[in-house]
Design a protein around this motif. Structure first.
Motif, short mmCIF file in Angstrom:
data_model
loop_
_atom_site.label_atom_id
_atom_site.label_comp_id
_atom_site.label_asym_id
_atom_site.label_seq_id
_atom_site.Cartn_x
_atom_site.Cartn_y
_atom_site.Cartn_z
N ARG A 152 -50.58 67.84 14.26
CA ARG A 152 -51.22 69.10 14.64
C ARG A 152 -51.98 68.93 15.95
N GLY A 153 -52.43 70.05 16.50
CA GLY A 153 -53.28 70.00 17.67
C GLY A 153 -52.53 69.74 18.97
N ILE A 154 -51.23 70.07 18.99
CA ILE A 154 -50.48 69.97 20.24
C ILE A 154 -50.95 71.14 21.11
N PRO A 155 -51.36 70.89 22.36
CA PRO A 155 -51.82 72.02 23.19
C PRO A 155 -50.66 72.99 23.42
N PRO A 156 -50.93 74.30 23.41
CA PRO A 156 -49.84 75.27 23.61
C PRO A 156 -49.19 75.07 24.98
N MET A 157 -47.88 74.92 24.97
CA MET A 157 -47.12 74.75 26.22
C MET A 157 -45.79 75.44 26.04
N VAL A 158 -45.05 75.61 27.13
CA VAL A 158 -43.72 76.19 26.96
C VAL A 158 -42.84 75.18 26.22
N ALA A 159 -41.81 75.69 25.57
CA ALA A 159 -40.91 74.82 24.81
C ALA A 159 -40.40 73.71 25.70
N GLY A 160 -40.38 72.51 25.20
CA GLY A 160 -39.80 71.40 25.94
C GLY A 160 -40.77 70.69 26.86
N ALA A 161 -42.01 71.21 26.99
CA ALA A 161 -42.95 70.57 27.91
C ALA A 161 -43.77 69.48 27.23
N ALA A 162 -44.08 69.68 25.95
CA ALA A 162 -44.90 68.67 25.26
C ALA A 162 -44.09 67.40 25.06
N LYS A 163 -44.78 66.26 25.09
CA LYS A 163 -44.10 64.99 24.83
C LYS A 163 -44.74 64.33 23.62
N VAL A 164 -43.91 64.11 22.60
CA VAL A 164 -44.41 63.46 21.39
C VAL A 164 -43.64 62.16 21.19
N ARG A 165 -44.36 61.07 21.17
CA ARG A 165 -43.68 59.80 20.96
C ARG A 165 -43.75 59.44 19.48
#
Ligand code: ADP
Ligand code: MG
Length: 628
Positions: A459-472
């Protein structure tokens, strides 16, 4: 698994020479304890000089349980209070135990939750962990008697195919028996250790282990004292017991015994079949007599009766060779492990298959315990000059669910463990602030065909456009096969993690089943994956255009708008028809039709951005959780 020499400059201080560590082969049928003392490894016997302890426990009211030979004898008169082959029950649910219990021998406590099976005995309910602990307790007592001291630790062996639940229950049993588990060691690995020190072999070695209830094949590459496992395979529901069943069924039908047999007669028949099987290892022909029936059975007839079982073992060998991409002539040695490999019909079949005679110079009953004893000695520090680290392989692929219910493998099967692998994922939807991570195990492309291990949420991923967040996402498997999964959003360093808990209710034979299914469905699975990916791409494009039209529809001329709507309708139709080639074509077409619109939007937003307005003004972030 690999045997890796590690130099430890100024490392672990040499332990006192009297460190007491043993190796324990906790077998389905027989268990043994071995100790490395004074440079040689010895199997520790009981007072009557018996080295093998039958893995059988007989429970009595108000008295300590009988374990071993006495329990085996008690099985004939009181089968209901006697538990044999308990290793096969580890990791199983109550429902599975009753379904594999051919003669309804076990009375299960129905009042317990499904997860924790308990077998009702004269001494109260006993679960498989407790029964295993009772066997281990006798071995501990035996070892402490022989060695005149308290044990400091033990290496306990498990079949290579044991899953996390089964491994965890083995550890629990050892703890319950008061043992400090130095580590769990795969049985074929232990056998390789025993041979590695006893002979100076180089090259590729197949370890063929056919015990009472499990079959394991490992392909090891050995060089200058360093082993590496190239592949493993096996069948958790194949062993000497099955040869006994084949014989018992044959005798029952020839002797025209009443069916179904009650538990007592079944026990007696199985006991007789087992004796016959053993006789056929030393004699060409055996005179049979059961009830008032008699006959002759020779080795060739026996081999014919067991043809299917033997073929199954050879098919597994073939599969392991294929996994390691090796041909038969690349195999230099075959090591036989397990009491069943004393059978001439097995030795011949193995020799025929590999085109050379297998190694048998270490007693196949004892080789696993001997290897475990050597390993225990190393781990406790008695062998400081010769430290090595044993590594094993992960028997089934571990991965994560991605959009479209597809499996993304993070740690492929047969990867050497301990291992850590990471992969980056991203969000699927605009403003997605949470991500569900579904950890799965298996070889198939679709999540629904794999085994679900765990689910957790980041949880707590900052709102971004689809495909911009990076989760490892990081997968870590430790030396005992236990899995930890961590997910980290890289811009905020928010993390979530899980340790995969052993899940009960897994059928012991299902691992082998899963491997078979993945070979059988390889082609259709790939087609399905291609389709799912095409559908996903189409859905993403339609989604993006629809959202864009809501925000910037004013940029569209009426006829553009109509062309785009028609393009979307055609694509949606192809998606529904599940035609991946057509979906690809129409996705590209829709991309072309909407490219002007995309360009106009780009100009508009760059203009806005230059004037300092936010692009996201019109879009309202909503809490939503999707797979990566
Ligand atoms: P596990 O590792 O499962 O405890 P073992 O390696 O002790 O099993 O093997 C037990 C099996 O080996 C039993 O099915 C037993 O009947 C069989 N076995 C042991 N000795 C012989 C023999 N001489 N001939 C045939 N089978 C044997
Ligand atoms: Mg064994």
């Amino acid at each position: 698994m690999a045997l890796l020499k590690i130099s430890e400059p100024g490392g672990r201080p040499a332990a006192p020479a009297h460190s007491l560590a043993v190796g324990i082969d906790l077998g389905t049928t027989n268990s043994l304890v071995a100790c490395s003392c004074g440079g040689s490894v010895q199997i520790l016997p009981d007072h009557a000089k018996h080295e093998l302890l039958p893995s059988v426990v007989h429970y009595r009211e108000g008295q300590a349980p009988l374990v071993g030979e006495q329990a085996k004898a008690a099985a004939l008169v009181d089968p209901g209070n006697t538990i044999a082959s308990v290793k096969r029950l580890l990791g199983m649910s109550a429902a599975e135990i009753s379904s594999m219990d051919r003669v309804g021998r076990y009375r299960l406590d129905a009042t317990r939750d499904a997860g924790a099976p308990a077998i009702l005995t004269a001494a109260g309910p006993k679960d498989p962990v407790q029964v295993s602990a009772d066997i281990l307790g006798v071995l501990v007592e035996r070892a402490e008697g022989c060695l005149r001291g308290k044990l400091e630790g033990a290496v306990v062996t498990v079949p290579a195919y044991f899953n996390d639940a089964q491994r965890q229950q083995t550890r629990d049993a050892a703890r319950l028996a008061g043992l400090n588990v130095l580590r769990l060691l795969n049985e074929p690995t232990a056998a390789a250790v025993a041979y590695g020190l006893d002979s100076q072999d180089q090259g590729n070695v197949v370890v063929f282990d056919l015990g009472g209830g499990t079959f394991d094949v490992s392909l090891l590459s050995m060089q200058k004292g360093v082993f590496e496992v190239l592949a493993t395979g096996g069948d958790t529901a194949l062993g000497g017991d099955d040869f006994d069943h084949v014989l018992a069924d044959w005798i029952a039908s020839r002797a025209e015994l009443d069916k179904p047999l009650d538990a007592l007669s079944h026990g007696a028949l199985m006991h007789y079949a087992n004796e016959v099987k053993h006789s056929l290892s030393s004699d060409e022909t055996v005179a049979l007599s059961y009830a008032d029936w008699s006959a002759q059975l020779d080795r060739q007839q026996f081999a014919d009766l067991c043809k299917d079982l033997i073929t199954r073992t050879l098919n597994t060998c073939r599969r392991v060779l294929r996994d390691a991409a090796l041909t038969l002539d690349a195999i230099d040695n075959i090591v036989l492990v397990g009491g069943v490999t004393r059978m001439p019909i097995i030795r011949e079949a193995v020799a025929d298959f590999f085109g050379k005679p297998p190694l048998t110079n270490i007693d196949p009953d004892k080789v696993v315990a001997i290897g475990a004893g050597i390993q225990a000695d190393v781990l406790i520090g008695n062998k400081s000059a010769d430290n090595f680290l044993l590594l094993d392989v992960n028997p089934l692929s571990l991965g994560i669910e991605t959009m479209g219910e597809l499996t993304e493998k993070i740690i492929p099967r047969n990867t050497t463990v301990p291992v850590t692998r990471a992969q980056e994922f991203t969000t699927f939807k605009d403003s997605q602030t949470a991500m569900t991570l579904h950890v799965v195990q298996g070889e198939r492309e679709l999540v629904s065909d794999c085994r679900s291990l765990a689910r957790f949420e980041l949880r707590g991923i900052p709102p971004m456009v689809a495909g911009a967040a990076k989760v490892r996402v990081t997968f870590q498997v430790d030396a005992d096969g236990l899995l930890s999964v961590m997910a980290e959003e890289l811009s905020t360093s928010k993390t979530a993690q899980i340790q995969v808990k052993p899940s009960y209710g897994l059928n012991a034979g299902s691992i082998e089943q899963m491997l078979k299914a993945s070979h059988e469905h390889a082609e259709s699975d790939m087609e399905l994956r291609t389709l799912k990916e095409a559908q996903l791409e189409a859905a993403q494009l339609i989604d993006a255009i629809t959202t864009a039209s809501e925000v910037d529809g004013k940029l569209l001329e009426e006829h553009d708008s109509q062309r785009i709507a028609a393009g979307i309708a055609r694509l949606e139709e192809a998606v529904a028809e599940e035609n991946s080639v057509r979906i690809h074509e129409l996705t590209e077409q829709l991309n072309r039709i909407s490219s002007d619109f995309a360009a106009r939007r780009m100009d508009l937003h760059i203009g806005k951005a230059l004037r300092g307005e936010s692009i996201d003004d019109a879009e309202h972030p909503a809490e939503s959780s999707e797979s990566p």
